[in-house]
Design an enzyme around this catalytic site. Structure first.
Site, PDB file in Angstrom:
ATOM      1  N   LEU A  39       0.830  -1.216   0.000  1.00 39.41           N
ATOM      2  CA  LEU A  39       0.000   0.000   0.000  1.00 39.41           C
ATOM      3  C   LEU A  39       0.858   1.258   0.000  1.00 39.41           C
ATOM      4  O   LEU A  39       0.510   2.260  -0.605  1.00 39.41           O
ATOM      5  CB  LEU A  39      -0.910   0.018   1.236  1.00 39.41           C
ATOM      6  CG  LEU A  39      -2.115  -0.918   1.244  1.00 39.41           C
ATOM      7  CD1 LEU A  39      -2.793  -0.877   2.603  1.00 39.41           C
ATOM      8  CD2 LEU A  39      -3.095  -0.544   0.146  1.00 39.41           C
ATOM      9  N   GLY A  42       6.995   4.405   4.175  1.00 34.67           N
ATOM     10  CA  GLY A  42       7.466   5.649   4.768  1.00 34.67           C
ATOM     11  C   GLY A  42       8.823   5.455   5.398  1.00 34.67           C
ATOM     12  O   GLY A  42       9.501   4.458   5.150  1.00 34.67           O
ATOM     13  N   PHE A  44       9.555   4.799   8.444  1.00 36.09           N
ATOM     14  CA  PHE A  44       9.649   3.798   9.501  1.00 36.09           C
ATOM     15  C   PHE A  44       9.152   2.425   9.088  1.00 36.09           C
ATOM     16  O   PHE A  44       9.422   1.446   9.775  1.00 36.09           O
ATOM     17  CB  PHE A  44       8.863   4.240  10.742  1.00 36.09           C
ATOM     18  CG  PHE A  44       9.409   5.481  11.377  1.00 36.09           C
ATOM     19  CD1 PHE A  44      10.776   5.702  11.451  1.00 36.09           C
ATOM     20  CD2 PHE A  44       8.556   6.438  11.901  1.00 36.09           C
ATOM     21  CE1 PHE A  44      11.285   6.850  12.049  1.00 36.09           C
ATOM     22  CE2 PHE A  44       9.055   7.581  12.504  1.00 36.09           C
ATOM     23  CZ  PHE A  44      10.425   7.788  12.573  1.00 36.09           C
ATOM     24  N   GLY A  45       8.401   2.343   8.019  1.00 29.83           N
ATOM     25  CA  GLY A  45       7.843   1.036   7.696  1.00 29.83           C
ATOM     26  C   GLY A  45       7.169   0.963   6.349  1.00 29.83           C
ATOM     27  O   GLY A  45       7.061   1.936   5.614  1.00 29.83           O
ATOM     28  N   THR A  47       3.638  -0.665   4.435  1.00 24.54           N
ATOM     29  CA  THR A  47       2.289  -1.163   4.694  1.00 24.54           C
ATOM     30  C   THR A  47       1.805  -2.035   3.544  1.00 24.54           C
ATOM     31  O   THR A  47       2.096  -1.765   2.372  1.00 24.54           O
ATOM     32  CB  THR A  47       1.286  -0.013   4.918  1.00 24.54           C
ATOM     33  OG1 THR A  47       1.362   0.901   3.816  1.00 24.54           O
ATOM     34  CG2 THR A  47       1.576   0.728   6.199  1.00 24.54           C
ATOM     35  N   LYS A  64       1.394  -3.440   8.901  1.00 24.44           N
ATOM     36  CA  LYS A  64       2.433  -2.413   8.898  1.00 24.44           C
ATOM     37  C   LYS A  64       3.712  -3.045   9.442  1.00 24.44           C
ATOM     38  O   LYS A  64       3.748  -3.504  10.592  1.00 24.44           O
ATOM     39  CB  LYS A  64       2.021  -1.203   9.739  1.00 24.44           C
ATOM     40  CG  LYS A  64       2.945   0.000   9.537  1.00 24.44           C
ATOM     41  CD  LYS A  64       2.286   1.288   9.992  1.00 24.44           C
ATOM     42  CE  LYS A  64       3.116   2.496   9.593  1.00 24.44           C
ATOM     43  NZ  LYS A  64       2.471   3.764   9.916  1.00 24.44           N
ATOM     44  N   ASP A 162       0.758  14.767  12.278  1.00 26.14           N
ATOM     45  CA  ASP A 162       0.963  14.588  10.832  1.00 26.14           C
ATOM     46  C   ASP A 162      -0.363  14.628  10.074  1.00 26.14           C
ATOM     47  O   ASP A 162      -0.638  13.775   9.222  1.00 26.14           O
ATOM     48  CB  ASP A 162       1.700  13.277  10.562  1.00 26.14           C
ATOM     49  CG  ASP A 162       2.375  13.256   9.178  1.00 26.14           C
ATOM     50  OD1 ASP A 162       2.548  14.341   8.579  1.00 26.14           O
ATOM     51  OD2 ASP A 162       2.731  12.161   8.706  1.00 26.14           O
TER      52      ASP A 162
END
Length: 297
Positions: A39, A42, A44-45, A47, A64, A162
């Site tokens: 999907l 970013g 940090f991870g 998805t 995630k 955010d």
């Protein structure tokens, strides 16, 4: 189809596969969740759209995966801490119908995973791309729909940090706006509001005090206001503010989009760069909405 979760592989496998045909990794996470496709990704991870194989209806969900891009032990530890905090935030906040529910949080193959409710719909960014600039009525509707969600978040001592069009989804089933991605959110301790912390958030939507590492509840209201300006103009927020004159020039970019003075006043106060002149709470924004538009703005 099943997508391999190994970050170095990501091979697409036929349905029914238990192990990746390319790298041999197990495809079912926690013996329950299958990834179907990526999907997004970013800092940090990553998805994945996934399926919960434990339930008879095989409902969609979101995996995630903690996958920090940052280097250095201290930075990685901070990233891991933020990922853990996101799970805690979702467990706390996911009871609200307009925030994704946390379904599971665990470690597998030495990686952290967070499983959350899948929200089917378009982000406001996608809506803007497909339908063009928002009208005044659409912005008022957005504020009416999102302000109670934001109030719930703040009542639970959390700052989202955010808020932007990509993190607001219009749910297909009921057209309600859903606030997503609490990866940058911050649990507020009584002593932490004055302590300088890590600078997190999307620069174009970030309040000045947040950019200096001191986010407040009003920082989320600022980001919401900037989001509204962007949706009204389709112009990047960085081009809606004149740094030489130290003032917003968003009205110059409205083109033929008609906007009342009363909504303009609300938006101006939402994006006030001087913190003490900005709305301090959701309740204050609601007060002006009621004053200008009546009981049901």
């Amino acid at each position: 189809m099943s997508q391999c979760l190994n970050p170095d592989c990501l091979h697409i496998n036929p349905d029914g596969s238990q192990f990746c045909q390319k790298c041999g990794s197990k495809l079912r996470l926690a013996e329950r969740y299958y990834a179907k496709s990526i999907l997004g990704q970013g800092g940090f991870g990553r998805t994945f759209l996934a399926v919960d194989d434990f339930k008879p209806s095989k409902p969609p969900c979101v995996i995630k995966q903690f996958l920090p891009q940052a280097q250095g032990t201290a930075t990685l530890e901070k990233a891991a801490q933020l990922f853990d905090q996101e799970a805690q935030r979702l467990e706390l906040l996911g009871k609200h119908s307009q925030i994704p529910e946390l379904l599971a949080y665990f470690t597998a193959d030495n990686r952290q995973y967070l499983i959350q409710e899948f929200i089917e719909g378009e982000t406001l960014q996608q809506e803007l791309d497909n339908q063009g600039a928002f009208t005044e009525n659409q912005i008022i509707s957005l504020l009416k729909d999102l302000l109670p969600v934001l109030d719930f978040v703040h009542q639970n001592q959390v700052i989202h940090r955010d808020i932007k069009p990509e993190n607001i989804i219009r749910r297909a089933s009921d057209n309600k706006l859903v606030l997503v991605d609490f990866g940058a959110s911050k649990q507020v301790q009584r002593t932490s509001m004055s302590v300088t912390g890590t600078v997190i958030g999307s620069a174009a939507y970030c309040a000045p005090e947040q950019a200096m590492g001191k986010p407040q509840y009003g920082s989320d209201l600022y980001s919401l206001g900037v989001t509204c300006l962007y949706l009204l103009t389709q112009v990047s927020p960085s081009n809606l503010y004149d740094p030489l004159e130290l003032q917003w020039v968003w009205r110059e970019h409205l083109n033929d989009n008609q906007l009342s003075e009363k909504l303009g006043k609300i938006l101006d106060r939402l994006v006030e760069t001087v913190f003490n002149k900005r709305y301090q709470s959701v309740a204050e924004v609601w007060e002006d909405l009621r004053r200008y538009y009546g009981k049901s703005p």
